[in-house]
Design an enzyme around this catalytic site. Structure first.
Site, PDB file in Angstrom:
ATOM      1  N   HIS A   8       0.959  -1.329   0.133  1.00 25.16           N
ATOM      2  CA  HIS A   8      -0.439  -0.062   0.081  1.00 25.16           C
ATOM      3  C   HIS A   8       0.926   1.432   0.015  1.00 25.16           C
ATOM      4  CE1 HIS A   8      -3.181   2.715   0.248  1.00 25.16           C
ATOM      5  NE2 HIS A   8      -4.019   2.511   1.929  1.00 25.16           N
ATOM      6  N   HIS A  38      -1.963  -1.473  -9.516  1.00 27.49           N
ATOM      7  CA  HIS A  38      -2.545  -1.570  -9.347  1.00 27.49           C
ATOM      8  C   HIS A  38      -4.162  -1.986  -9.144  1.00 27.49           C
ATOM      9  CE1 HIS A  38      -5.784   1.549  -6.948  1.00 27.49           C
ATOM     10  NE2 HIS A  38      -4.290   2.445  -6.756  1.00 27.49           N
ATOM     11  N   ASP A  49       3.042   5.485  -6.380  1.00 29.78           N
ATOM     12  CA  ASP A  49       4.091   6.090  -5.782  1.00 29.78           C
ATOM     13  C   ASP A  49       5.686   5.768  -6.552  1.00 29.78           C
ATOM     14  OD1 ASP A  49       3.421   5.343  -3.467  1.00 29.78           O
ATOM     15  OD2 ASP A  49       2.452   3.438  -3.513  1.00 29.78           O
TER      16      ASP A  49
HETATM   17  N1  CMC Z   1       4.473  -6.553 -10.694  1.00 26.43           N
HETATM   18  C1  CMC Z   1       4.835  -7.649 -11.127  1.00 26.43           C
HETATM   19  N2  CMC Z   1       4.190  -8.287 -11.446  1.00 26.43           N
HETATM   20  C2  CMC Z   1       2.411  -7.722 -10.259  1.00 26.43           C
HETATM   21  C3  CMC Z   1       2.955  -6.324  -9.966  1.00 26.43           C
HETATM   22  C4  CMC Z   1       4.469  -5.983  -9.736  1.00 26.43           C
HETATM   23  N3  CMC Z   1       4.051  -4.459  -9.840  1.00 26.43           N
HETATM   24  N4  CMC Z   1       1.629  -6.382  -9.870  1.00 26.43           N
HETATM   25  C5  CMC Z   1       0.688  -6.836 -10.013  1.00 26.43           C
HETATM   26  N5  CMC Z   1       1.256  -8.267 -10.526  1.00 26.43           N
HETATM   27  C6  CMC Z   1       1.127  -9.156 -11.490  1.00 26.43           C
HETATM   28  C7  CMC Z   1       0.734 -10.538 -10.198  1.00 26.43           C
HETATM   29  O1  CMC Z   1       1.942 -11.395  -9.989  1.00 26.43           O
HETATM   30  C8  CMC Z   1      -0.613 -11.219 -10.819  1.00 26.43           C
HETATM   31  O2  CMC Z   1       0.029 -12.017 -12.091  1.00 26.43           O
HETATM   32  P1  CMC Z   1      -0.461 -13.565 -11.775  1.00 26.43           P
HETATM   33  O3  CMC Z   1      -2.033 -13.268 -12.425  1.00 26.43           O
HETATM   34  O4  CMC Z   1       0.733 -13.697 -13.018  1.00 26.43           O
HETATM   35  O5  CMC Z   1      -0.435 -14.269 -11.105  1.00 26.43           O
HETATM   36  C9  CMC Z   1      -1.127 -10.316 -11.361  1.00 26.43           C
HETATM   37  O6  CMC Z   1      -0.707  -8.940 -12.296  1.00 26.43           O
HETATM   38  C10 CMC Z   1      -2.306  -9.437 -10.895  1.00 26.43           C
HETATM   39  O7  CMC Z   1      -1.970  -9.124  -9.336  1.00 26.43           O
HETATM   40  P2  CMC Z   1      -2.622  -8.990  -8.144  1.00 26.43           P
HETATM   41  O8  CMC Z   1      -1.749  -9.176  -6.797  1.00 26.43           O
HETATM   42  O9  CMC Z   1      -3.820 -10.162  -7.952  1.00 26.43           O
HETATM   43  O10 CMC Z   1      -3.258  -8.401  -7.980  1.00 26.43           O
HETATM   44  P3  CMC Z   1      -3.804  -7.660  -6.973  1.00 26.43           P
HETATM   45  O11 CMC Z   1      -4.803  -6.310  -7.962  1.00 26.43           O
HETATM   46  O12 CMC Z   1      -4.294  -7.999  -6.250  1.00 26.43           O
HETATM   47  O13 CMC Z   1      -2.413  -5.829  -6.383  1.00 26.43           O
HETATM   48  C11 CMC Z   1      -0.748  -4.159  -6.418  1.00 26.43           C
HETATM   49  C12 CMC Z   1      -2.592  -4.738  -7.073  1.00 26.43           C
HETATM   50  C13 CMC Z   1      -1.198  -2.908  -6.318  1.00 26.43           C
HETATM   51  C14 CMC Z   1      -1.043  -4.879  -4.473  1.00 26.43           C
HETATM   52  C15 CMC Z   1       0.041  -4.689  -7.018  1.00 26.43           C
HETATM   53  O14 CMC Z   1      -0.448  -3.961  -8.315  1.00 26.43           O
HETATM   54  C16 CMC Z   1       1.285  -4.580  -6.312  1.00 26.43           C
HETATM   55  O15 CMC Z   1       2.128  -5.227  -5.537  1.00 26.43           O
HETATM   56  N6  CMC Z   1       2.073  -3.794  -6.978  1.00 26.43           N
HETATM   57  C17 CMC Z   1       3.192  -3.675  -6.133  1.00 26.43           C
HETATM   58  C18 CMC Z   1       3.302  -2.197  -4.887  1.00 26.43           C
HETATM   59  C19 CMC Z   1       2.426  -1.073  -5.160  1.00 26.43           C
HETATM   60  O16 CMC Z   1       3.672  -0.240  -6.440  1.00 26.43           O
HETATM   61  N7  CMC Z   1       1.678  -0.460  -4.579  1.00 26.43           N
HETATM   62  C20 CMC Z   1       1.589   0.471  -4.555  1.00 26.43           C
HETATM   63  C21 CMC Z   1       0.082   0.215  -5.083  1.00 26.43           C
HETATM   64  S1  CMC Z   1      -1.134   2.384  -5.471  1.00 26.43           S
HETATM   65  C22 CMC Z   1      -0.832   3.193  -3.993  1.00 26.43           C
HETATM   66  C23 CMC Z   1      -1.256   2.480  -3.420  1.00 26.43           C
HETATM   67  O17 CMC Z   1      -2.539   2.001  -3.013  1.00 26.43           O
HETATM   68  O18 CMC Z   1      -1.051   2.748  -1.751  1.00 26.43           O
END
Ligand code: CMC
Length: 422
Positions: free
Chosen positions: A261, A301, A357
């Site tokens: 987050h 996201h 971020d």
């Molecule tokens: N790098 C590589 N792969 C990713 C990333 C990433 N940053 N984010 C998602 N994926 C892939 C993940 O491995 C999965 O792949 P597969 O379907 O092949 O297994 C797919 O995309 C879906 O990922 P998810 O974790 O199910 O997606 P989510 O909607 O639950 O997570 C997220 C959203 C923001 C937690 C995630 O994109 C992430 O961990 N990003 C990196 C951390 C980050 O930058 N967070 C800040 C978010 S914006 C500000 C805030 O909310 O505070």
């Protein structure tokens, strides 16, 4: 014709039809079918937990509006305190309202001496500033017994103002403690962002560059609210038990602390530092693609599947800041990473784009903030979003204490086995 959805319970043949409004139908349909029927929805992926009139977000189109006003216009023309008023009250203030509101916030920036001398000074010397902030926010509530009067509008308004006003003071206090520097008292003649910068950095005749003051304000505006994110949901869940707003906001800040987050800005800069040079970008992206668990921090996201409008605005702000501070050496790696990832089938297929971020950490670093302060910088302005949602929650007659159900997958009933028989 109104859209409806009809659900049939194949076990009983019972059918229920309910309206669909803006893509959402009421879960009462499920309750009507069978009060003991529940929806399994980990992480609330398909659940709308409330009605809200605060922030509109269209993840496909990359649209973000506060109370109907596009984030781009607010970032270009407004100030954080004006946006805070808007988020809390639903309308932009007239000049008199803005002046009264600003005056009120400015006169609540001071913090009780016991907070500093007895509480913040008691942390371990290397405590993480965000950990200090989370606990200080909860502790602050103990100084205001009227905080518990959440049914009293006057008291609610007072706590809201206090929290917004005191967050920069608490943040700067925690930071300076971590460096062993003396506390700088608020200077209420300064603007909200300038006062914060002054409390952070003042040594001798410190002067704030107006361009950096404005950049800080823009960053505060961009981070002020983002509808039902993890931290705001924590605020609403804790608020639904009628806890005081300091305790609820501390829970929201704790959620923000996590690297998935608000902690992602810190992780993004650490990641860029580890990558070390533009030449290492392809190998790093290969590691991310390999599925061994490395994520590109500051990318992706839950809602934005096209672009994050805040990321676009923050990138512009980064260039404004670098004009004053000089370019952050990590910028070239970030640009190369963004360019390569955006052309890469893995990131295209997974709809992964830079989020808020990705570039914010580079600005904070250029402004002189240590990495450990980044999430604190997010928490200061997000406090108004949490409080706007808390206020909305308390006024919402549909809301009751948050209490989801579970799918029990543990053992069936069994008899306790005495120690001697194990
Ligand atoms: N790098 C590589 N792969 C990713 C990333 C990433 N940053 N984010 C998602 N994926 C892939 C993940 O491995 C999965 O792949 P597969 O379907 O092949 O297994 C797919 O995309 C879906 O990922 P998810 O974790 O199910 O997606 P989510 O909607 O639950 O997570 C997220 C959203 C923001 C937690 C995630 O994109 C992430 O961990 N990003 C990196 C951390 C980050 O930058 N967070 C800040 C978010 S914006 C500000 C805030 O909310 O505070």
């Amino acid at each position: 014709m109104a859209e409806t959805i009809t659900i049939t319970d194949d076990r009983t043949g019972k059918t229920v039809t309910v309206p669909i409004t803006d893509g959402i139908f009421p879960a009462t349909a499920v309750r009507e079918l069978d009060p003991n029927l529940f929806i399994y929805d980990p992480a609330f992926m398909q659940t709308a937990s409330c009605k809200s009139a605060i922030t509109y977000l269209d993840g496909e189109a990359g649209v973000l509006r506060y109370r109907g006003y596009p984030i781009e216009q607010l970032a270009a023309k407004s100030t954080y305190l004006e946006v805070a008023y808007l988020l809390l009250n639903g309308e932009l203030p007239n000049p008199q309202q803005l002046s009264t509101w600003t005056d009120e916030v400015v006169h609540h920036t001071f913090i009780h001496e016991n907070m500093r001398k007895r509480f913040v000074d008691g942390f371990h010397y290397d405590a993480h500033p965000m950990g200090m902030l989370v606990s200080s926010m909860a502790a602050l509530g103990t100084f205001y017994n009227d905080a518990k009067d959440i049914d009293d509008k006057g008291s609610r308004d007072k706590q809201i103002m206090r929290l917004i006003a005191k967050m920069p003071t608490l943040a700067a206090m925690c930071y300076r403690f971590s460096l062993g520097l003396p506390f700088v008292y608020p200077d209420n003649n300064l603007s909200f962002p300038a006062n914060f910068l002054n409390m952070m950095w003042k040594v001798g005749d410190y002067e704030i560059d107006p361009r950096l003051e404005r950049a800080m304000d823009v960053l505060f505006i961009l981070h002020a609210d983002h509808e039902q994110n993890c931290g705001t949901t924590a605020m609403r869940v804790v608020g639904s038990s009628h806890a005081d707003p300091y305790s609820a906001a501390a829970a929201a800040a704790a959620a923000l602390y996590g690297p998935a987050h608000g902690g992602a800005n810190e992780s993004a800069v650490r990641m860029l530092t580890e990558i070390g040079s533009m030449d290492n970008v392809p190998a790093f992206l290969e590691e991310v693609r390999s599925g061994r668990g490395t994520r590109l921090m500051g990318f992706g996201h839950r809602v934005y599947k096209n672009f994050d409008p805040r990321a676009t605005l923050i990138k512009q702000t980064a260039y404004d800041v670098f004009e004053v501070t000089g370019k952050n050496p990590l910028l070239d790696i970030a640009l190369k990473l963004e360019e390569t990832a955006l052309a890469d089938p893995y990131f295209i297929d997974h709809k992964l784009y830079p989020n808020v971020d990705f570039y914010s950490g580079l600005i904070y670093q250029a402004l002189g903030f240590p990495v450990a302060m980044f999430t604190v910088l997010f928490a200061i302005p997000r406090t108004v979003g949490w409080l706007a949602h808390w206020q909305e929650l308390l006024a919402d007659k549909d809301q009751r204490i948050s209490r989801p159900r579970q799918m029990y997958v543990g053992p069936d009933a069994r008899d306790y086995v005495p120690m001697t028989a194990r």
